[in-house]
Structures are given as structure tokens and as C-alpha cells.
Design an enzyme around this catalytic site. Structure first.
Site, short mmCIF file in Angstrom:
data_model
loop_
_atom_site.label_atom_id
_atom_site.label_comp_id
_atom_site.label_asym_id
_atom_site.label_seq_id
_atom_site.Cartn_x
_atom_site.Cartn_y
_atom_site.Cartn_z
N LYS A 78 -18.71 -16.53 2.76
CA LYS A 78 -20.17 -16.55 2.92
C LYS A 78 -20.91 -15.90 1.77
CE LYS A 78 -19.93 -14.77 7.15
NZ LYS A 78 -20.51 -14.15 8.31
N GLY A 85 -12.77 -4.12 1.63
CA GLY A 85 -14.14 -3.68 1.85
C GLY A 85 -14.59 -2.66 0.82
N ARG A 128 0.82 -1.21 0.00
CA ARG A 128 0.00 0.00 0.00
C ARG A 128 0.85 1.26 0.00
NH1 ARG A 128 -4.94 -1.60 4.12
NH2 ARG A 128 -6.38 -2.26 2.48
N GLY A 148 -10.01 -8.51 0.13
CA GLY A 148 -8.76 -8.59 0.88
C GLY A 148 -8.11 -9.96 0.82
P1 ADP Z 1 -12.42 -11.67 0.16
O1 ADP Z 1 -11.70 -11.08 1.35
O2 ADP Z 1 -11.50 -11.90 -0.99
O3 ADP Z 1 -13.64 -10.90 -0.20
P2 ADP Z 1 -13.85 -13.50 1.83
O4 ADP Z 1 -13.48 -12.70 3.02
O5 ADP Z 1 -15.26 -13.49 1.41
O6 ADP Z 1 -12.91 -13.13 0.59
O7 ADP Z 1 -13.50 -15.03 2.09
C1 ADP Z 1 -12.21 -15.48 2.31
C2 ADP Z 1 -12.19 -16.67 3.20
O8 ADP Z 1 -13.05 -17.68 2.73
C3 ADP Z 1 -10.83 -17.29 3.30
O9 ADP Z 1 -10.33 -17.09 4.58
C4 ADP Z 1 -11.08 -18.76 3.01
O10 ADP Z 1 -10.40 -19.62 3.88
C5 ADP Z 1 -12.56 -18.90 3.19
N1 ADP Z 1 -13.10 -20.04 2.43
C6 ADP Z 1 -13.00 -20.27 1.12
N2 ADP Z 1 -13.56 -21.45 0.79
C7 ADP Z 1 -14.04 -21.97 1.94
C8 ADP Z 1 -14.72 -23.19 2.28
N3 ADP Z 1 -15.04 -24.09 1.34
N4 ADP Z 1 -15.03 -23.39 3.57
C9 ADP Z 1 -14.72 -22.49 4.52
N5 ADP Z 1 -14.09 -21.34 4.28
C10 ADP Z 1 -13.75 -21.07 2.99
MG MG Z 2 -12.13 -11.16 3.46
#
Ligand code: ADP
Ligand code: MG
Length: 396
Positions: free
Chosen positions: A197, A376, A36, A353
Site C-alpha cells: 500500500k 517496522g 536474527r 520485512g
Molecule cells: P515490506 O514488508 O517489505 O515493507 P509491504 O509489507 O509493504 O513490504 O508489502 C509486501 C506485500 O505486498 C507482499 O505480501 C506482496 O504480496 C504485496 N504486493 C506486492 N505487489 C502487489 C500487488 N501488485 N498487488 C497486491 N499485493 C502486492
Molecule cells: Mg510487510
């Protein structure tokens, strides 16, 4: 770009207050990841070269009042090395000492203010606090995309009290790339969504529904869709209160003739651990007391097939629990495909992130078109929301 940018202003001799995002990991008093900080260099260098006086302001972590642990001092030292000039540092972001140092600042010099969140007024977007910040500036530049979704004093309030406002180069780059995912993307346009989620990504799905040609769904959120289609998902992460919503999304996609592609196979594990036993299985054979932790090889092939012709791709959310080596393959393979199609001219945008750290872990961050520096903020941007830190900057 309808916002005034740093290139539109005359900065010579001006006190230029720049909101940067220096919310970086600090370990043992040293900057552990300076992505960053490096991303903010073009804006800082431009001010130096234009004969402006750069005053940098940022938050770091979530301190409650003054706390040495969250001091930006190590960042001043790191930034000095990156810029090759000595960056001055003030022990606070408002007050007498700050005013004095600002008044002594010469053209082409850089001053970093102490953590703005040491003052609770920052997050309250307190008007008087914003005015205090504005009082040391002739120009306000927001280059902190990672904080643009927050209406705080240093990201939003301050802009109301400085006559000249603009966005910096990092902010401009983020807006330009993320806008490509929302307006006139070159087709075929594919969205890859994963992560933990479905509830975190609903608004993104809804906002992209009338824009993309295909959704590729992986990660934990795929489980809720699989369950909605009647599959056993065992002990997988699943949101039972979102099953109905998942059904609605599936039927909406079908109605609109948009491909909504779910995993056909997966890697299941006996427990949530890198040392767990694991197997590859089709989605109709998930064992009731096991859990899905990654997409399987057939799914990877299916996703690859869709992606190979894509001209625009937005990726938000890892395909599996990539933090565990045994369940990182799906995520890393998708990262590789993105790198490949980028080299052939596709525009590939990574937001989120954890997605950003996944692609960095895969060593492919510079092989895709754009990795957003704001988790975010990129999510809210893709949801179609207006970000207060951007709205606060005047239009041309
Ligand atoms: P981002 O930060 O890129 O938006 P999220 O915060 O929504 O992504 O999700 C990231 C998390 O999702 C990671 O820590 C990863 O371990 C978890 N994850 C991915 N696939 C699964 C799964 N099948 N079961 C549980 N957790 C998962
Ligand atoms: Mg995340």
C-alpha cells in the site's frame, strides 16, 4: 557514531543486560530461521571475550500472559549450539529466581531470560518493571534494532535506570547503513519502493523526496499512482482515498525534477492466486476484471537501466506478489540487479520485512550491502523518525 557503542565500555566482571531481538519463527519446538540470532552473535561474543556476564532479554510473538508456546527455551538451546557453550535459561525475566541466577553468573557466561512480553508491563513501558530489569544490570546494551521503534520497558524504560548504556554491533550496523540512505548518500541515489500500500510508504516518499535522484515504483502501491494518472487498474489492489495524495506526490516530484518512474507494463491475473491465468500487458491495457500482480519485462528493463549507474540504492517493498511463483519475477530480477551493482561498489540497502524475505527467497541476501533485520523499525527510520530504542542510549 554519536551513540556510545559496546566498544566504548569496559565490560569485565560487569552484569551486561542485552536487549536482543530473538523474535524468530519457532516450528515444532525448534528455531525455523535463526538469522536474527546469528546477527546478535558478535555482541554476545564480545561480552564473553571481555569477561562480562551476558544477560539476554527478548520478546517472542504476542503472548497474552505466560504461554509455553511463546517460551524462549528453544532459543536457549539453539544459541548454545551457535556459541559452543551452554546458555543458561531462567523461567521468568524478573523475580527471585532471576536474581539468584544472575548473582551466580560467572564472567564469560551467558544467561537468557524468559519472554519479556509474558508481563504486560513490558509493552506499557511500566516504570517499576523497567527498574526491576535495571536492577540486575551494571550495563545495558540495546542490540534489538527490530524492536527499536517501540518504547517498551526492555527497549526504552530500562535504559533510564542503568548508569552505563550502549548500542551493540547489530544496532550499530543497522544505524550506519540506514543512515547512508538519509545523510550524504553517494549519487546517483535511487529509491525502489513497492509493497502493498502507498499509505504505508507515504512518509518514506516524503522523507526521501529531497534526497534521491529517482524513485522506482512497483508493487501494489504503483496501482494507486497509475489510477491517479488515469489508467484503468481493474480489480488491482488500489487505495481510492489516496488518489489525490498520489497526484500531489507526482506533481511534487515533477516540480523538483526528480524522476518518479512508474511501471509501463505489468503482469495481470484473472484472480488473486498463483494458479490464476496471467498475461503481460502494457499499463494502458489492463482488463477491467483482472488485477496487476507484478511489474512487466519492459518495466524491469527500465528499472535496470536506472539502477545500473546508481551508487546508493534503498529498496523497500516487493515489486509484485512474490509469494506466488508466477508473480515473483519482477521482485527477483530487481534483487539480481542489486546484487550486480553491489559487486561493482554500489551501496545497496534493503528494508522492510517482506522485502527481506523476498531477497532471502531469491538467495541474494548476502550479495547486497545490507538487509535490515527490522521491518517496522527500518521503515520508521527511513521516514526520518527517531526510534525510542536508539534515543534511550546515551550519546558519547
Ligand atoms: P515490506 O514488508 O517489505 O515493507 P509491504 O509489507 O509493504 O513490504 O508489502 C509486501 C506485500 O505486498 C507482499 O505480501 C506482496 O504480496 C504485496 N504486493 C506486492 N505487489 C502487489 C500487488 N501488485 N498487488 C497486491 N499485493 C502486492
Ligand atoms: Mg510487510
Amino acid at each position: 557514531m554519536k551513540k556510545i557503542t559496546i566498544d566504548d565500555l569496559n565490560l569485565k566482571g560487569k552484569r551486561v543486560l542485552v536487549r536482543v531481538d530473538f523474535n524468530v519463527p519457532i516450528e515444532n519446538g525448534k528455531v525455523a530461521d535463526d538469522t536474527r540470532i546469528r546477527e546478535s552473535l558478535p555482541t554476545i561474543r564480545k561480552i564473553i571475550e571481555s569477561g562480562g556476564k551476558a544477560i539476554l532479554i527478548s520478546h517472542l510473538g504476542r503472548p497474552k500472559g505466560f504461554d509455553e508456546k511463546y517460551s524462549l527455551k528453544p532459543i536457549a538451546e539453539h544459541l548454545s549450539k551457535l556459541l559452543g557453550i551452554s546458555v543458561k535459561f531462567t523461567p521468568d525475566c524478573i523475580g527471585e529466581e532471576v536474581r539468584k541466577m544472575v548473582s551466580e553468573l560467572k564472567e564469560g557466561e551467558v544467561l537468557l531470560l524468559e519472554n519479556v512480553r509474558f508481563h504486560p508491563e513490558e509493552e506499557k513501558n511500566d516504570e517499576n518493571f523497567a527498574k526491576e530489569l535495571a536492577s540486575i544490570a551494571d550495563v545495558y546494551i540495546n542490540d534489538a534494532f527490530g524492536s527499536a521503534h517501540r518504547a517498551h520497558a526492555s527497549t526504552e524504560g530500562v535504559a533510564r535506570f542503568v548508569k552505563e548504556t550502549a548500542i551493540g554491533y547489530l544496532m550499530k550496523k543497522e544505524i550506519e547503513y540506514l543512515s547512508k540512505a538519509l545523510t550524504n548518500p553517494e549519487k546517483p541515489y535511487v529509491a525502489i519502493l513497492g509493497g502493498a500500500k502507498v499509505s504505508d510508504k507515504i512518509q518514506v516518499i516524503k522523507n526521501l523526496m529531497d534526497k534521491v535522484d529517482a524513485f522506482l515504483i512497483g508493487g501494489g502501491m504503483a496501482n494507486t499512482f497509475l489510477k491517479a494518472k488515469g489508467y484503468e487498474v481493474g480489480k488491482s489492489l488500489v487505495e481510492n482515498d489516496k488518489i489525490e495524495l498520489a497526484k500531489e506526490i507526482l506533481s511534487e516530484a515533477e516540480k523538483r525534477n526528480i524522476k518518479f518512474i512508474l511501471p509501463v507494463d505489468c503482469v495481470i491475473a484473472s484472480e488473486f492466486s498463483n494458479n490464476a491465468n496471467f498475461e503481460i500487458t502494457s499499463v494502458d491495457k489492463v482488463k477491467p476484471d483482472w488485477m496487476i500482480l507484478d511489474i512487466g519485462p519492459k518495466t524491469i528493463e527500465t528499472f535496470k537501466d536506472v539502477l545500473k549507474d546508481a551508487k546508493t540504492v534503498v529498496w523497500n517493498g516487493p515489486m509484485g506478489v512474490f509469494e506466488f511463483d508466477n508473480f515473483a519475477k519482477g521482485t527477483f530480477e530487481i534483487a539480481k540487479v542489486l546484487a550486480e551493482i553491489t559487486s561493482k561498489g554500489a551501496v545497496t540497502i534493503v528494508g522492510g520485512g517482506d522485502s527481506a524475505s523476498a531477497i532471502s527467497k531469491a538467495g541474494l541476501s548476502d550479495k547486497v550491502s545490507h538487509v535490515s533485520t527490522g521491518g517496522g523499525a527500518s521503515l520508521e527510520f527511513l521516514e526520518g523518525k527517531e526510534l525510542p530504542g536508539i534515543s534511550a542510549i546515551k550519546d558519547k
